[in-house]
Scaffold this active site. Structure first.
Site, PDB file in Angstrom:
ATOM      1  N   TYR A  25      33.846 -13.262  17.670  1.00 21.78           N
ATOM      2  CA  TYR A  25      32.901 -13.727  18.706  1.00 21.78           C
ATOM      3  C   TYR A  25      31.573 -12.982  18.568  1.00 21.78           C
ATOM      4  O   TYR A  25      30.486 -13.573  18.630  1.00 21.78           O
ATOM      5  CB  TYR A  25      33.509 -13.527  20.107  1.00 21.78           C
ATOM      6  CG  TYR A  25      32.443 -13.558  21.179  1.00 21.78           C
ATOM      7  CD1 TYR A  25      31.773 -14.746  21.492  1.00 21.78           C
ATOM      8  CD2 TYR A  25      32.058 -12.385  21.834  1.00 21.78           C
ATOM      9  CE1 TYR A  25      30.762 -14.764  22.443  1.00 21.78           C
ATOM     10  CE2 TYR A  25      31.045 -12.392  22.783  1.00 21.78           C
ATOM     11  CZ  TYR A  25      30.398 -13.590  23.076  1.00 21.78           C
ATOM     12  OH  TYR A  25      29.381 -13.608  24.000  1.00 21.78           O
ATOM     13  N   SER A 107      22.111 -10.456  30.451  1.00 17.33           N
ATOM     14  CA  SER A 107      22.380 -11.883  30.270  1.00 17.33           C
ATOM     15  C   SER A 107      22.899 -12.513  31.565  1.00 17.33           C
ATOM     16  O   SER A 107      23.596 -11.864  32.342  1.00 17.33           O
ATOM     17  CB  SER A 107      23.437 -12.037  29.168  1.00 17.33           C
ATOM     18  OG  SER A 107      23.998 -13.330  29.209  1.00 17.33           O
ATOM     19  N   TYR A 130      19.902 -18.355  31.891  1.00 14.96           N
ATOM     20  CA  TYR A 130      20.390 -19.628  31.350  1.00 14.96           C
ATOM     21  C   TYR A 130      20.383 -20.594  32.520  1.00 14.96           C
ATOM     22  O   TYR A 130      20.933 -20.279  33.588  1.00 14.96           O
ATOM     23  CB  TYR A 130      21.847 -19.495  30.891  1.00 14.96           C
ATOM     24  CG  TYR A 130      22.081 -18.994  29.486  1.00 14.96           C
ATOM     25  CD1 TYR A 130      21.346 -19.457  28.410  1.00 14.96           C
ATOM     26  CD2 TYR A 130      23.103 -18.074  29.240  1.00 14.96           C
ATOM     27  CE1 TYR A 130      21.608 -19.010  27.117  1.00 14.96           C
ATOM     28  CE2 TYR A 130      23.369 -17.621  27.952  1.00 14.96           C
ATOM     29  CZ  TYR A 130      22.613 -18.100  26.900  1.00 14.96           C
ATOM     30  OH  TYR A 130      22.876 -17.669  25.627  1.00 14.96           O
ATOM     31  N   THR A 155      15.950 -18.430  28.359  1.00 15.32           N
ATOM     32  CA  THR A 155      16.453 -18.802  27.026  1.00 15.32           C
ATOM     33  C   THR A 155      16.468 -20.320  26.893  1.00 15.32           C
ATOM     34  O   THR A 155      17.020 -21.023  27.748  1.00 15.32           O
ATOM     35  CB  THR A 155      17.859 -18.219  26.798  1.00 15.32           C
ATOM     36  OG1 THR A 155      17.731 -16.797  26.800  1.00 15.32           O
ATOM     37  CG2 THR A 155      18.447 -18.665  25.463  1.00 15.32           C
ATOM     38  N   LYS A 249      12.337 -17.429  25.513  1.00 20.29           N
ATOM     39  CA  LYS A 249      13.087 -17.001  24.317  1.00 20.29           C
ATOM     40  C   LYS A 249      13.648 -18.223  23.574  1.00 20.29           C
ATOM     41  O   LYS A 249      14.118 -19.168  24.208  1.00 20.29           O
ATOM     42  CB  LYS A 249      14.246 -16.091  24.769  1.00 20.29           C
ATOM     43  CG  LYS A 249      15.159 -15.586  23.656  1.00 20.29           C
ATOM     44  CD  LYS A 249      16.095 -14.512  24.212  1.00 20.29           C
ATOM     45  CE  LYS A 249      17.020 -13.928  23.164  1.00 20.29           C
ATOM     46  NZ  LYS A 249      18.213 -14.734  22.908  1.00 20.29           N
ATOM     47  N   HIS A 273      18.585 -17.259  18.061  1.00 21.12           N
ATOM     48  CA  HIS A 273      19.809 -16.858  18.744  1.00 21.12           C
ATOM     49  C   HIS A 273      20.751 -16.136  17.761  1.00 21.12           C
ATOM     50  O   HIS A 273      21.968 -16.243  17.855  1.00 21.12           O
ATOM     51  CB  HIS A 273      20.512 -18.079  19.338  1.00 21.12           C
ATOM     52  CG  HIS A 273      21.197 -17.835  20.654  1.00 21.12           C
ATOM     53  ND1 HIS A 273      20.653 -18.160  21.860  1.00 21.12           N
ATOM     54  CD2 HIS A 273      22.400 -17.284  20.952  1.00 21.12           C
ATOM     55  CE1 HIS A 273      21.502 -17.858  22.841  1.00 21.12           C
ATOM     56  NE2 HIS A 273      22.577 -17.311  22.320  1.00 21.12           N
TER      57      HIS A 273
HETATM   58  C1  LIG Z   1      27.742 -11.780  21.098  1.00 16.80           C
HETATM   59  C2  LIG Z   1      26.390 -12.357  21.410  1.00 16.80           C
HETATM   60  C3  LIG Z   1      26.153 -12.884  22.664  1.00 16.80           C
HETATM   61  C4  LIG Z   1      24.874 -13.410  22.979  1.00 16.80           C
HETATM   62  N1  LIG Z   1      24.637 -13.867  24.246  1.00 16.80           N
HETATM   63  C5  LIG Z   1      23.378 -14.260  24.579  1.00 16.80           C
HETATM   64  C6  LIG Z   1      23.069 -14.593  25.916  1.00 16.80           C
HETATM   65  O1  LIG Z   1      23.910 -14.532  26.803  1.00 16.80           O
HETATM   66  N2  LIG Z   1      21.802 -14.980  26.188  1.00 16.80           N
HETATM   67  C7  LIG Z   1      20.800 -15.050  25.222  1.00 16.80           C
HETATM   68  O2  LIG Z   1      19.654 -15.411  25.514  1.00 16.80           O
HETATM   69  N3  LIG Z   1      21.089 -14.717  23.949  1.00 16.80           N
HETATM   70  C8  LIG Z   1      22.325 -14.306  23.606  1.00 16.80           C
HETATM   71  N4  LIG Z   1      22.593 -13.908  22.326  1.00 16.80           N
HETATM   72  C9  LIG Z   1      21.485 -13.903  21.332  1.00 16.80           C
HETATM   73  C10 LIG Z   1      20.753 -12.554  21.371  1.00 16.80           C
HETATM   74  O3  LIG Z   1      20.006 -12.391  22.551  1.00 16.80           O
HETATM   75  C11 LIG Z   1      19.761 -12.410  20.203  1.00 16.80           C
HETATM   76  O4  LIG Z   1      18.887 -13.503  20.197  1.00 16.80           O
HETATM   77  C12 LIG Z   1      20.476 -12.303  18.852  1.00 16.80           C
HETATM   78  O5  LIG Z   1      21.657 -11.552  18.957  1.00 16.80           O
HETATM   79  C13 LIG Z   1      19.545 -11.644  17.855  1.00 16.80           C
HETATM   80  O6  LIG Z   1      20.130 -11.598  16.581  1.00 16.80           O
HETATM   81  P1  LIG Z   1      20.916 -10.334  15.997  1.00 16.80           P
HETATM   82  O7  LIG Z   1      22.251 -10.323  16.639  1.00 16.80           O
HETATM   83  O8  LIG Z   1      20.958 -10.627  14.553  1.00 16.80           O
HETATM   84  O9  LIG Z   1      20.102  -9.096  16.335  1.00 16.80           O
HETATM   85  C14 LIG Z   1      23.847 -13.413  21.989  1.00 16.80           C
HETATM   86  C15 LIG Z   1      24.118 -12.880  20.721  1.00 16.80           C
HETATM   87  C16 LIG Z   1      25.372 -12.341  20.422  1.00 16.80           C
HETATM   88  C17 LIG Z   1      25.586 -11.749  19.053  1.00 16.80           C
END
Ligand SMILES: Cc1cc2nc3c(=O)[nH]c(=O)nc-3n(C[C@H](O)[C@H](O)[C@H](O)COP(=O)(O)O)c2cc1C
Length: 376
Positions: A25, A107, A130, A155, A249, A273
């Site tokens: 995940y 988040s 969200y 987002t 975002k 993302h």
């Molecule tokens: C496990 C996980 C959960 C995430 N959940 C959210 C979220 O709830 N809201 C959001 O805007 N982005 C979410 N993201 C995206 C992150 O905010 C971010 O854009 C992304 O992790 C950046 O890339 P990186 O993991 O390579 O640093 C999530 C990313 C991961 C890995």
């Protein structure tokens, strides 16, 4: 933790402690995970042009981000379900961020509520929204305001859930479904299982104790079933509703960035993302230079940053700041708040060494002069 000198070292530790289902995940991307690879390869498109005979005996990593002084240009990206990696994971990450003096983005899908994080962690708390349902979004925005958040991050890149096949295969979801395979996975990772037993099953804390729609909303959020009708008119309304700083975002197109700024957003976050949504999406690093040139000081970026030198490249291309996602989750999953803090220290050390070896004493002094496209 002696073996962890890099983000990759923490990734290995996280992989060892987490059950496969939970690590997948954290780690996974959409479909063939090509976007994940492209996010990393995008950094190789840029190389430094170091300068010599500059006095770099002291270095200054601080930057001015949208009017606020930060000790370094990093921010903690919003990530849902941090409680699956470490008990009270959101509070651990927010505390690591406070200690490093950088903002933490909570988040909507967090396992600690806005109020809990504001109360327990302190520091600069930003709220990521969200829009699952308009009326729910109104409530969340009001709560974020009341809890003292002064930056709202909308987002926009989850119109529908990305097809994450690792999660489809494992059946990942909250609460965990205890199939024989999941039980075995848990038994093979006893340190994680013990902490889950002690800390309890993570909840979508921003929705706990709400109305009868709660279960439905939680399920919608977990499957990232968003209000796919959210459009520019809705952004206008949100701008009117939120009295403080608003960032959008998930932007990747220059026209979208321009429209966000025209409508009164204070900045945009270029992001795919972390490769979790649209597998053939471009990488933020490949569009950063032009969008940042058009909106100086207003463009943040994330997706794929694993080294301090990656951050330095983005700053030379004009980014105002860089969000870190998975690397901090590796640190969190490996060793809680201490692990996340150590990952931030690794980034800091690598940024500092990079600046010194480039002959640039200050992060704020980076410019396009310091970087070349390998394609000429
Ligand atoms: C496990 C996980 C959960 C995430 N959940 C959210 C979220 O709830 N809201 C959001 O805007 N982005 C979410 N993201 C995206 C992150 O905010 C971010 O854009 C992304 O992790 C950046 O890339 P990186 O993991 O390579 O640093 C999530 C990313 C991961 C890995």
């Amino acid at each position: 933790m002696s073996s962890a000198f890099s983000v990759e070292g923490f990734r290995s530790l996280a992989k060892r402690r987490l059950p496969r289902m939970v690590f997948d995940y954290l780690e996974g991307g959409a479909e063939d995970e090509k976007c994940l690879q492209r996010n990393r390869l995008a950094f190789d498109e840029w190389e430094f042009r170091p300068r010599r005979l500059a006095d770099v005996s002291t270095r200054d990593l601080s930057v001015n981000l949208l009017g606020n002084a930060l000790p370094m240009p990093l921010l903690v990206a919003p990530t849902g379900l941090n409680g699956a990696f470490w008990p009270r994971g959101d509070i651990a990450l927010a505390t690591a961020a406070r200690k490093a003096g950088i903002p933490f983005m909570l988040s909507t899908a967090a396992n600690a509520s806005i109020e809990q994080v504001a109360d327990k962690a302190g520091g600069e708390l930003w709220f990521q929204l969200y829009v699952v349902h308009p009326s729910l979004a109104d409530q969340l925005v009001a709560r974020a305001l009341a809890a003292g958040c002064r930056t709202l991050v909308l987002t926009t890149d989850v119109a529908v859930n990305g097809k994450r096949e690792r999660d489809l295969r494992s059946g990942f979801g909250l609460p965990f479904k205890y199939t024989p395979k999941v039980m075995l996975d848990g038994m093979l990772h006893p340190r994680w299982s013990m902490s889950l037993l002690a800390g309890g099953m993570p909840q979508m804390a921003n929705f706990a104790n709400q109305d009868a729609n709660n279960v439905e909303l939680q399920a919608a959020l977990l499957s990232r079933k968003m209000d796919a009708s959210f459009d520019w008119e809705a952004l206008k309304r949100l701008r009117q509703q939120w009295p403080h700083r608003l960032l959008v975002k998930g932007i990747l197109h220059p026209d979208d960035a321009a429209r966000c700024i025209e409508l009164g957003a204070d900045g945009v976050i270029l992001s795919n993302h972390g490769g979790r949504q649209l597998d053939s999406s471009c990488s933020p690093m490949s569009v950063l230079k032009d969008i940042a040139l058009a909106h100086p000081g207003r463009v943040l970026v994330d997706s794929g940053f694993r080294r301090g030198s990656d951050v330095v490249k983005a700053m030379a291309l004009g980014a105002a700041g860089v969000l870190i996602g998975r690397p901090l989750l590796y640190g969190l999953a490996a060793a809680g708040e201490a692990g996340a803090s150590q990952v931030l220290s690794i980034f800091k050390d690598e940024m500092d060494r990079t600046l010194a070896n480039m002959g640039c004493a200050a992060m704020a002094g980076l410019s396009l002069e310091h970087i070349n496209s390998v394609r000429g």
